[in-house]
Design an enzyme around this catalytic site. Structure first.
Site, PDB file in Angstrom:
ATOM      1  N   GLN A  61       0.022  -9.888  -6.494  1.00  0.00           N
ATOM      2  CA  GLN A  61      -0.487 -11.259  -6.595  1.00  0.00           C
ATOM      3  C   GLN A  61       0.249 -12.078  -7.659  1.00  0.00           C
ATOM      4  OE1 GLN A  61      -2.424 -12.553  -4.469  1.00  0.00           O
ATOM      5  NE2 GLN A  61      -3.499 -10.852  -3.495  1.00  0.00           N
ATOM      6  N   THR A 116      14.040   4.837   9.941  1.00  0.00           N
ATOM      7  CA  THR A 116      14.943   3.706  10.109  1.00  0.00           C
ATOM      8  C   THR A 116      14.326   2.449   9.504  1.00  0.00           C
ATOM      9  OG1 THR A 116      15.862   4.666  12.096  1.00  0.00           O
ATOM     10  CG2 THR A 116      16.137   2.295  11.829  1.00  0.00           C
ATOM     11  N   CYS A 119      -9.209  -7.156   1.883  1.00  0.00           N
ATOM     12  CA  CYS A 119      -8.876  -5.790   2.257  1.00  0.00           C
ATOM     13  C   CYS A 119     -10.105  -4.895   2.318  1.00  0.00           C
ATOM     14  CB  CYS A 119      -7.870  -5.204   1.278  1.00  0.00           C
ATOM     15  SG  CYS A 119      -6.360  -6.123   1.265  1.00  0.00           S
ATOM     16  N   ASN A 137      -6.513  -9.463  -7.805  1.00  0.00           N
ATOM     17  CA  ASN A 137      -6.538 -10.109  -6.500  1.00  0.00           C
ATOM     18  C   ASN A 137      -7.840 -10.851  -6.228  1.00  0.00           C
ATOM     19  OD1 ASN A 137      -7.388  -7.346  -6.607  1.00  0.00           O
ATOM     20  ND2 ASN A 137      -7.776  -7.470  -4.407  1.00  0.00           N
ATOM     21  N   THR A 168       0.837  -1.203   0.000  1.00  0.00           N
ATOM     22  CA  THR A 168       0.000   0.000   0.000  1.00  0.00           C
ATOM     23  C   THR A 168       0.873   1.254   0.000  1.00  0.00           C
ATOM     24  OG1 THR A 168      -1.880  -1.084   1.047  1.00  0.00           O
ATOM     25  CG2 THR A 168      -1.718   1.298   1.315  1.00  0.00           C
TER      26      THR A 168
END
Lengths: 380, 390
Positions: free
Chosen positions: A181, A239, A326, A151, A71
């Site tokens: 996918q 980081t 999702c 998907n 994403t």
């Protein structure tokens, strides 16, 4: 025993991934930006992971950037490319069956930034027609985006054909491919896709959640979404999550050599499933694309809403998904775009098999569906 | 469908009696690069070298990519092998070019008939095959001046070959045909470019690098190793010598005039490099110096550095501007690594006001004021060798 058939939602992390994550938490816990040896070790572990992803995508390791997931990659790619290449060219061409992490940023650009967006609908079997797509692309287009494998239906899109045309005729137009996918499931090479940006995810390929990567072709400038310490060549400050990145690299390195074996196995299982489903007259298979990933099968059970069937299967310890995991509960925009009637779309079930799925598990699934169909109340 | 990769010889086609040596070296180098993809057979005929894959699953795109970096070929392409029968050529060519044809609007056909026994002449082949392609792909039109797709048919002694366009090869002559030399590799932009340029002329390279921990970091050394890795597609495996240089630099700081620091350091680097080079039977040194670029590369400074050398020193970028050097560095993909900001041994102890017009006698006197010999011998003895493989 539980039957997990929702591998397109996420996969179980493999052993090498888990031990790499662990190793990078308890042993190599340094900050890759630190100048000392502990930091250097962490940096080297990231470099190794980068090489593994690059080898899988067949590209230069320098072209691979790690983020928190697909994403974030898709957001960075779309906003970052639009910022640098969309100043004068205000048009985006995209398939109508993209994952929300692509569709939503583009919708934002359309609504708030004044971009013209053309969405290309697929045919009834879920494939985008190359001609439809390339007819929409013109001199004013800054970005085209097309996913590699859908998907929800597993349909493989003709990305190579579309992008090669675009790059040949409009070399400045950025080509972006969400390959989440497809990665590690179907053969894929960065150069062959003619994509400037390719996005992949860790947890769909037996690594852990929270890490994704994108390939950005040399010479393509993408503006960062996140600013700070300049990590990942200034494209993704913060980081680096060394454990997750190392786990991603370890999973790819461990599983890449057996990709084609896993693929033929998936083909066999998928054929077996389809054969069994074909015997049930109340099942309509929605994933009928000619060119299709064997890992995903989508079908509707007549008269039983997806969620009800899903929970029934759950009670039998069989785990599947209604459309895409999702977008819980929402109407599938993919099936709708394919022109599948609402009644069928409402009762769609997505079965996504994994590397360890067996025919026995498929038997359990199909038996459970039959039982559900006989006992559950049907909508009229 | 049978495919292979064709390499057109460049300069080596013009060689006389020892042409074979060059061809064999080219094939040897090519083999070394392509081995990891699978087994190839190699043959040569009519100033062309053929790499024939021995199994179906070999990735020919990757092979072309690797082959395009092997010095000695002027051009290369993957091609379809067809029997020398015009109908077969047409039929198979049309199928072979499908994908390119679908993406193109204009095309032309080129024919080369080196087998003069073939019944049709080149222009006839072009016309006939062009006509058939037009029939098969009606959306195409012929454009002989600026076509999007060029279909080439070569009628050779052994077979006919069809391909949709040559790619430029790496040029030059095969690495290993011009002796061997030691490259002074700093980590900057210029020395990898110098390496590329000399490898292009057939020189087998080794690289030497100087480290001064704790003034320089482990990352700086790894950076130079990565530069070597980037060079291997062009140069083949590189023997990488890493010299501990801290003691010499500290001795220079303590015992020599500050303004001569850099020049004396470079003279000592040259000395160490040529000792190792001599020991390994190399014949020359290579540096990335460019006249006037920095204080240590003024004409005067180069004269003073050069005076310390018994071996010839090749400086292929001597007359190039930075922008020209950067262009090559980008092409060989070393630029992004070169600009990573690590302290290297050349920048440690840099004098504020280095002498830009040093006098050789003064420099030699300064060097003789201290006995560097034990330190040089120690550095040479403690030099580490690592072979950077492709």
């Amino acid at each position: 025993m539980a039957v997990y058939l929702d591998n397109a939602a996420t996969t179980r992390p493999c052993e090498p991934a888990v031990s790499a994550v662990f190793q990078n938490m308890v042993e190599d816990y340094g900050n890759p930006s630190s100048l000392h040896a502990v930091g250097l070790k962490a940096e080297q572990n990231i470099t190794e992971a980068r090489k593994a992803i690059a080898a899988a995508l067949v590209c230069d390791p320098q072209c691979v950037t790690f983020t928190s997931g697909a994403t974030e990659c898709n957001n960075t790619a779309i906003f970052g490319a639009a910022k640098n290449y969309g100043k004068r060219k205000k048009k985006i061409v995209v398939s109508a069956i993209e994952h929300p992490s692509v569709a939503e940023p583009i919708k934002y650009l359309e609504e708030k930034e004044g971009f013209e967006v053309v969405r290309i609908k697929p045919s009834r079997n879920g494939e985008i027609a190359v001609e439809d797509f390339i007819d929409a692309v013109d001199d004013n287009t800054c970005l085209v985006s097309c996913m590699l494998v859908n998907n929800e239906t597993g349909s493989i899109q003709p990305v190579r054909k579309i992008f090669s045309y675009v790059k040949r005729n409009f070399p400045e137009c950025i080509t972006h491919c969400d390959a989440v996918q497809g990665f590690m499931k179907i053969p894929m090479k960065s150069a062959e896709l003619f994509a400037d940006i390719i996005v992949v995810s860790g947890h769909k390929v037996h690594a852990v959640k929270g890490v994704g990567a994108m390939y950005i072709r040399k010479g393509i400038r993408v503006a960062p979404l996140i600013m700070g310490g300049g990590q990942e060549k200034n494209l993704r400050s913060g980081t680096e999550s060394v454990p997750l990145i190392a786990g991603f690299g370890a999973a790819v390195r461990a599983l890449m050599p057996t990709m084609s074996v896993a693929h033929s196995n998936a083909e066999e299982i998928s054929e077996y499933l389809l054969k069994k489903l074909a015997k049930l007259e109340y099942i309509t298979v929605n994933s009928t694309a000619e060119n299709k990933s064997p890992y995903i099968t989508n079908f509707s059970v007549k008269g039983i809403r997806s969620e009800i069937m899903l929970h029934f299967l759950e009670s039998k310890e069989v785990y599947v998904s209604s459309g895409s995991a999702c977008s819980k509960g929402a109407h599938s925009s993919v099936l709708t775009a394919m022109g599948i009637p609402d009644k069928l779309a409402d009762s769609a079930i997505r079965v996504s098999i994994g590397r360890t799925t067996t025919k026995g598990e498929i038997d359990v699934l199909v038996n459970a569906i039959q039982e559900g169909y006989q006992t559950l109340a049907k909508t009229k | 469908m049978k495919e292979l990769i064709i390499f057109k010889e460049g300069e080596i086609a013009l060689k006389g009696l020892n042409k074979r040596t060059f061809e064999d070296a080219f094939i040897r180098n090519l083999k070394h690069r392509l081995n990891k993809l699978g087994k190839f057979e190699y043959t040569k005929a009519q100033s062309t070298i053929y790499a024939i894959p021995q199994s179906e699953d070999i990735d020919l795109d990757e092979a072309v990519e690797l082959g395009s970096k092997v010095f000695g070929a002027a051009a290369l392409c993957r091609a379809l092998v067809v029997e020398k029968d015009f109908d077969a050529i047409c039929k198979e060519a049309i199928a072979y070019i499908e994908e390119t044809a679908m993406m193109s609007r204009t095309f032309k056909v080129e024919a080369k008939r080196s087998d003069k026994k073939f019944p049709m002449k080149s222009p006839e082949i072009c016309m006939e095959l062009g006509g058939k392609i037009l029939e098969a792909y009606p959306h195409l039109t012929v454009d002989v001046k600026n076509p999007q797709m060029v279909v080439t048919v070569e009628i050779r002694d052994t077979a006919a070959y069809v391909h949709a366009g040559n790619l430029p090869g790496a040029g030059g002559i095969p690495v290993g045909t011009s002796g061997s030399a030691m490259l002074l590799l700093s980590g900057g932009i210029d020395s990898p470019v110098a390496a590329y340029m000399m490898a292009k002329r057939g020189i087998k390279l080794s690289a030497i690098h100087y480290v001064s921990p704790p003034y320089t970091s482990e990352r700086a050394r790894l950076k130079v190793e990565r530069l070597c890795e980037k060079l291997t597609p062009y140069c083949g495996d590189v023997a990488f010598y890493c010299v501990p240089f801290t003691k010499i630099q500290e001795a220079l700081r303590d015992n020599c005039p500050e303004e001569l620091f850099t020049i004396l350091m470079r003279r000592l680097m040259m000395e160490i490099a040529q000792r190792i080079a001599e020991e390994k039977d190399m014949q020359a040194l290579i540096t990335g110096e460019s006249v006037g670029q920095v204080a240590s590369q003024t004409m005067g400074a180069i004269v003073c550095t050069d005076a310390a050398c018994r071996m010839p020193v090749f400086r292929p970028v001597i007359g190039m501007d930075k922008t020209e050097i950067v262009e090559i560095a980008r092409k060989i993909d070393t630029f992004d690594i070169s600009i990573e900001p690590y302290e290297d041994c050349c920048t440690v102890f840099t004098p504020k006001h280095p002498k830009t017009k040093p006098v050789l006698a003064d420099v030699e006197a300064a060097q003789n004021a201290f006995d560097f010999e034990p330190l040089i011998a120690e550095a040479v003895a403690e030099t580490e060798l690592k072979v950077i493989k492709l």
